[in-house]
Design a protein around this motif. Structure first.
Motif, short mmCIF file in Angstrom:
data_model
loop_
_atom_site.label_atom_id
_atom_site.label_comp_id
_atom_site.label_asym_id
_atom_site.label_seq_id
_atom_site.Cartn_x
_atom_site.Cartn_y
_atom_site.Cartn_z
N VAL A 45 0.84 -1.21 0.00
CA VAL A 45 0.00 0.00 0.00
C VAL A 45 0.87 1.25 0.00
O VAL A 45 0.63 2.19 -0.77
N LEU A 46 1.90 1.28 0.84
CA LEU A 46 2.76 2.44 0.92
C LEU A 46 3.52 2.65 -0.40
O LEU A 46 3.66 3.77 -0.88
N GLY A 47 3.97 1.55 -0.99
CA GLY A 47 4.66 1.65 -2.28
C GLY A 47 3.75 2.17 -3.37
O GLY A 47 4.16 2.97 -4.21
N ALA A 48 2.49 1.72 -3.35
CA ALA A 48 1.52 2.21 -4.34
C ALA A 48 1.19 3.68 -4.10
O ALA A 48 1.08 4.48 -5.04
N ASN A 49 1.04 4.06 -2.84
CA ASN A 49 0.75 5.46 -2.53
C ASN A 49 1.85 6.39 -3.02
O ASN A 49 1.59 7.54 -3.38
N ALA A 50 3.07 5.91 -3.03
CA ALA A 50 4.20 6.74 -3.47
C ALA A 50 4.07 7.15 -4.92
O ALA A 50 4.68 8.16 -5.33
N VAL A 110 6.66 8.76 -12.03
CA VAL A 110 5.46 7.99 -11.73
C VAL A 110 5.52 6.63 -12.43
O VAL A 110 5.18 5.59 -11.84
N ILE A 111 5.93 6.63 -13.69
CA ILE A 111 6.04 5.38 -14.44
C ILE A 111 6.98 4.40 -13.75
O ILE A 111 6.67 3.20 -13.61
N ARG A 112 8.14 4.89 -13.31
CA ARG A 112 9.11 4.00 -12.67
C ARG A 112 8.57 3.46 -11.34
O ARG A 112 8.79 2.29 -11.01
N ARG A 113 7.87 4.28 -10.60
CA ARG A 113 7.27 3.79 -9.36
C ARG A 113 6.17 2.77 -9.66
O ARG A 113 6.01 1.78 -8.94
N ALA A 114 5.40 3.02 -10.71
CA ALA A 114 4.37 2.05 -11.11
C ALA A 114 5.02 0.72 -11.52
O ALA A 114 4.50 -0.35 -11.19
N ASN A 115 6.13 0.79 -12.23
CA ASN A 115 6.83 -0.43 -12.60
C ASN A 115 7.29 -1.22 -11.38
O ASN A 115 7.24 -2.46 -11.35
N ASP A 116 7.76 -0.52 -10.33
CA ASP A 116 8.14 -1.20 -9.09
C ASP A 116 6.94 -1.92 -8.47
O ASP A 116 7.05 -3.06 -8.02
N TYR A 139 -0.89 -0.05 -13.32
CA TYR A 139 -1.05 -0.13 -14.77
C TYR A 139 -1.74 1.12 -15.30
O TYR A 139 -1.37 1.67 -16.34
N PHE A 140 -2.76 1.59 -14.56
CA PHE A 140 -3.49 2.78 -15.00
C PHE A 140 -2.58 4.01 -15.03
O PHE A 140 -2.55 4.75 -16.02
N LEU A 141 -1.86 4.24 -13.94
CA LEU A 141 -1.01 5.44 -13.89
C LEU A 141 0.13 5.36 -14.90
O LEU A 141 0.51 6.37 -15.49
N SER A 142 0.65 4.18 -15.12
CA SER A 142 1.66 4.02 -16.17
C SER A 142 1.08 4.39 -17.52
O SER A 142 1.67 5.19 -18.28
N GLY A 143 -0.07 3.86 -17.85
CA GLY A 143 -0.70 4.16 -19.14
C GLY A 143 -1.05 5.63 -19.27
O GLY A 143 -0.83 6.25 -20.33
N LEU A 144 -1.57 6.23 -18.20
CA LEU A 144 -1.96 7.64 -18.25
C LEU A 144 -0.75 8.55 -18.44
O LEU A 144 -0.78 9.49 -19.24
N MET A 145 0.33 8.27 -17.70
CA MET A 145 1.53 9.10 -17.83
C MET A 145 2.11 9.00 -19.24
O MET A 145 2.51 10.01 -19.83
N TYR A 146 2.16 7.80 -19.78
CA TYR A 146 2.66 7.64 -21.15
C TYR A 146 1.78 8.37 -22.16
O TYR A 146 2.28 8.96 -23.12
N PHE A 147 0.47 8.35 -21.93
CA PHE A 147 -0.43 9.04 -22.84
C PHE A 147 -0.18 10.53 -22.82
O PHE A 147 -0.07 11.18 -23.88
N ARG A 165 9.00 -2.93 -17.02
CA ARG A 165 9.44 -3.63 -15.82
C ARG A 165 10.84 -4.23 -16.02
O ARG A 165 11.63 -4.29 -15.09
N GLU A 166 11.14 -4.60 -17.25
CA GLU A 166 12.42 -5.27 -17.52
C GLU A 166 13.61 -4.30 -17.49
O GLU A 166 14.70 -4.68 -17.07
N ASN A 167 13.42 -3.08 -17.96
CA ASN A 167 14.54 -2.14 -17.99
C ASN A 167 14.37 -0.98 -17.02
O ASN A 167 15.02 0.05 -17.14
N ASN A 168 13.51 -1.18 -16.01
CA ASN A 168 13.20 -0.11 -15.08
C ASN A 168 14.42 0.39 -14.32
O ASN A 168 14.54 1.57 -14.01
#
Length: 504
Positions: A45-50, A110-116, A139-147, A165-168
């Motif tokens: 939860v804390l990791g997701a909140n970040a 945000v994308i890198r934290r989402a990947n974690d 997944y949502f925040l990763s997609g939104l940030m990329y958009f 996730r592979e090259n994070n």
């Protein structure tokens, strides 16, 4: 989201989880290591909140990103500022300015934290429903940030670096994708995974309102496909929202912009904000748009002021105009007192009104507006995507397929007090997007670019309330200015692996 806000307000001084010196560092770093984090449900939860921590940056959904939208014919820069004037004028000098330079970096954080989150949470023994929701959020925040990155910086010649996730954690810079379609393909995958895992809004429970939900994923899939010009899928996902999302227009347009209706039936996705805490949290846009110095009562910033072109775009009887724009002589409530609008510093003589409700109350400081005027957040969640835009996405996608769009356009028109029309055209659609979504993150500038209208529109000067020219005509080159310049510091940081957009 209340829990996220409470955690972030409490932990803001320590920047979550450790002693990182840079607030955009990727977690886990500093005092907390891989070996002792990502073990428990609380860690998850804390990791997701970040992931949400960068959303409090004044440039994220408050000022910096809005300079791109400010390029449109709907608004002008309220005060002279060399850096931001260069943005509006499509000058190549803008891309090293402070206001937009961090848009790229903040969203990749945000994308890198989402990947974690996506990489680490599956191995944690925890409640399956909670695990799915947190994974869906990532997944949502990763997609939104990329958009948001893709449509501002990517085109057919170069897309955005895809950090997976592979090259994070690869220390080497990632080159740009071959083209923006590669980004859209990745965004599609991220948002579809999000939609599969996320609950419906009603299933979140009020304490978690503001977190991603299934309908938000459908909504952004629809908008992404519209930008990609995949009109069949844009219509398909708009229909998912319309038919299965339990969403509807509010009866009164003005009610959309009241804090009490932050999560009304029109809500799809917003910039969650609060006035609580030492400096509030979230989007500062309402304060940024407020009269500079707030008539002596609050530190408004005086930016993003409507033009006469926008005011005149509304039909007679359109109730949205008075909700959207204050003109000289209009009555409005401010700090509990009725005022007659006039400005001592507005370049156009107008002000956007739709975000002013938090300032209307007597003694609003600390409850409705931040006690820190240098970070003027409010209790109004600034809409980023709402149901009216979904209806207009459906209408545009239908028109582009030579289908009838009267139903969706007339739903929006009737709410505005206008009569139905028959055999609506793209011209009708364009007018409704402009009048319905003025001053919002729907992005009038991006609409003009993708419609191919920007060059002709920007060749015309902009006017203020008095009718005088307040912004001269501009030269928009569709081969260059259809995307923004990559921040120079990102090019430098990558040692040239990340390249500049052509022409900038």
């Amino acid at each position: 989201m209340k829990k996220i806000l409470n955690n972030l307000l409490i932990l803001s001084a320590s920047l979550l989880l450790g002693s990182c010196s840079n607030k955009l560092d990727i977690l886990p770093e500093g005092a907390v290591s891989e070996s002792n984090f990502w073990r428990t449900s609380d860690d998850a939860v804390l990791g997701a909140n970040a992931m949400y921590q960068p959303f409090d940056g004044e440039e994220f959904y408050g000022r910096g990103y809005m300079w791109f939208i400010n390029a449109s014919d709907d608004m002008v820069t309220g005060r002279i500022n060399t850096n931001v004037d260069a943005i509006k004028n499509f000058s190549s000098t803008y891309y090293s300015s402070s206001y937009t330079v961090d848009q790229w970096n903040m969203r990749y954080s945000v994308i890198r934290r989402a990947n974690d989150v996506i990489s680490k949470i599956p191995a944690i023994s925890m409640d399956a429903t909670l695990k799915n929701r947190l994974m869906g959020e990532a997944y949502f925040l990763s997609g939104l940030m990329y958009f948001q990155l893709a449509y501002n910086y990517g085109d057919s010649r170069a897309g955005l670096p895809i950090i997976t996730r592979e090259n994070n954690n690869d220390p080497n810079p990632t080159p740009r994708a071959a083209n923006v379609d590669a980004n859209y393909t990745y965004i599609e995958s991220e948002l579809k995974k999000a939609a599969k895992l996320l609950p419906m809004l009603a299933q979140l429970g009020t304490a978690n309102y503001g977190r991603p939900h299934k309908v938000a994923a459908w909504g952004y899939l629809s908008k992404m496909y519209l930008y990609k010009k995949d009109y069949v899928n844009a219509e398909k996902y708009a229909d998912s929202v319309i038919n299965f999302g339990n969403r509807a227009l509010l009866d009164n347009y003005g009610d959309v912009f009241k804090a009490a209706n932050n999560y009304s039936s029109e809500y799809i996705w917003s910039a969650v904000s609060t006035a609580k805490g030492a400096a509030g949290w979230g989007s500062i846009l309402p304060g940024v748009m407020l009269e500079n110095k707030g008539w002596g009562k609050y530190n408004g910033w005086g930016y993003y002021q409507p033009t006469k072109e926008l005011y005149d775009a509304y039909e007679t009887g359109d109730t949205r105009r008075e909700v959207t724009i204050l003109k000289p002589g209009d009555k409005f409530m401010f700090f509990g007192v009725e005022n007659t609008y006039s400005s001592v510093n507005s370049l156009s003589g107008y002000q956007f009104r739709k975000y002013m409700e938090p300032f209307s109350y007597a003694s609003p400081v600390g409850s409705h507006i931040s006690s820190n005027g240098d970070h003027p957040t409010t209790d109004l969640n600034v809409p980023l995507l709402r149901y009216a835009e979904i209806l207009l996405i459906k209408a545009e996608a239908a028109l582009m397929q030579n289908k009838n769009a009267d139903k969706e356009i007339n739903l929006v028109r009737r709410r505005a007090g206008l009569e139905n029309i028959s055999n609506a055209t793209m011209a009708d659609l364009k007018k409704q997007r402009r009048c319905e979504l003025a001053g919002e993150w729907a992005d009038r500038h991006r609409d003009l670019v993708r419609w191919g209208d920007a060059q002709a529109v920007y060749a015309q000067p902009l006017h203020g309330f008095s009718g005088s020219v307040i912004w001269p005509s501009r030269t928009f080159n569709p081969a260059v200015h259809h995307v923004w310049a990559v921040p120079q510091k990102e090019i430098d940081r990558s040692n040239g692996i990340i390249t500049q957009n052509q022409g900038w």
